[in-house]
Design an enzyme around this catalytic site. Sequence first.
Site: not given
Length: 298
Positions: A111, A113, A115, A140, A204, A209, A284
């Site tokens: 995929e 993306d 967004e 991301e 949401d 966030g 992360r």
Amino acid sequence: MASSSSSWSPVCFLSGLLLMASTSMAAAPRKPVNVPFGRNYVPTWAFDHIKYINGGSETQLVLDNYTGTGFQSKGSYLFGHFSMKIKLPPGDTAGVVTAFYLSSTNNEHDEIDFEFLGNRTGEPPILQTNVFTGGKGDREQRIYLWFDPSKAYHSYSVLWNLYQIVFLIDDIPIRVFKNCKDLGVRFPFNQPMKIYSSLWNADDWATRGGLEKTNWANAPFIASYQGFHVDGCQTSVEAKFCATQGKMWWDREEFRDLDAYQWRRLRWVRKKWTIYNYCTDRSRYPVTPPECKRDRDL
Ligand SMILES: *[C@@H]1O[C@H](CO)[C@@H](O)[C@H](O)[C@H]1NC(C)=O
Ligand SMILES: *[C@@H]1O[C@H](CO)[C@@H](O)[C@H](O)[C@H]1NC(C)=O
């Protein structure tokens, strides 16, 4: 600096050092204008929330408190240059997400993306991009835009060949995902993808966030589209390769890496507009993801 002698070695080395011939992606073949929506695309859901203007050369997606909507390409593609002109919903769009993406339909899917995460009036929307390969995403990147995406049409494109996936806005590269198969990173090459776009309520998570909720007093939210031509190798969903592979314009030498000018533009985007990049998120990813390692900027 080129690491291995496999046939993949030219693909993922320190590409910033490579000065290509000066042909830029803007020199890609001109696209036919005014291809009607229905030639290449069909609605995916909530058919009554899609409006067709000028015989379908322009299309609008409508989001209200009842539903969002979306469309998808009729065909599936392996490699190509996929572009859409989009004008995002104006005004208070906190909570509203507009997406433009390519995706395969199988289990371990690939995929690519775009967004767009809306925001309160006067606050900056975010463009989040992501790449999934073999079902793995978590890549991301987030940028602010250097223009108001609701004021005019801008073209958002993906160049996808065996060497790289490039995200572009008005021909300015904002992200590159090089083929790093030689480093053990899967790269989309044998799963045809369809092209999708959708508009929906994601309050949401989308804005600050999820703190900022959709203001339904500003509904309906309308995203407008033009440019329904598709420049890709069309195949069946099950195909593992493309019959014309290696022969199309996006396969040519000059599209296997960014040229010097494009690297400069990408650096500008990274320096001035990027607010998040998974490649540099040490909390992360204590270990830099392999596909980020060979990028000399990061
Ligand atoms: C949805 O919006 C319509 C039109 O503004 C309004 O009449 C209706 O009450 C709303 N419904 C809900 C569930 O908020
Ligand atoms: C919305 O605006 C706030 C405040 O300026 C900012 O922190 C945030 O990054 C913006 N964008 C989104 C999608 O949350």
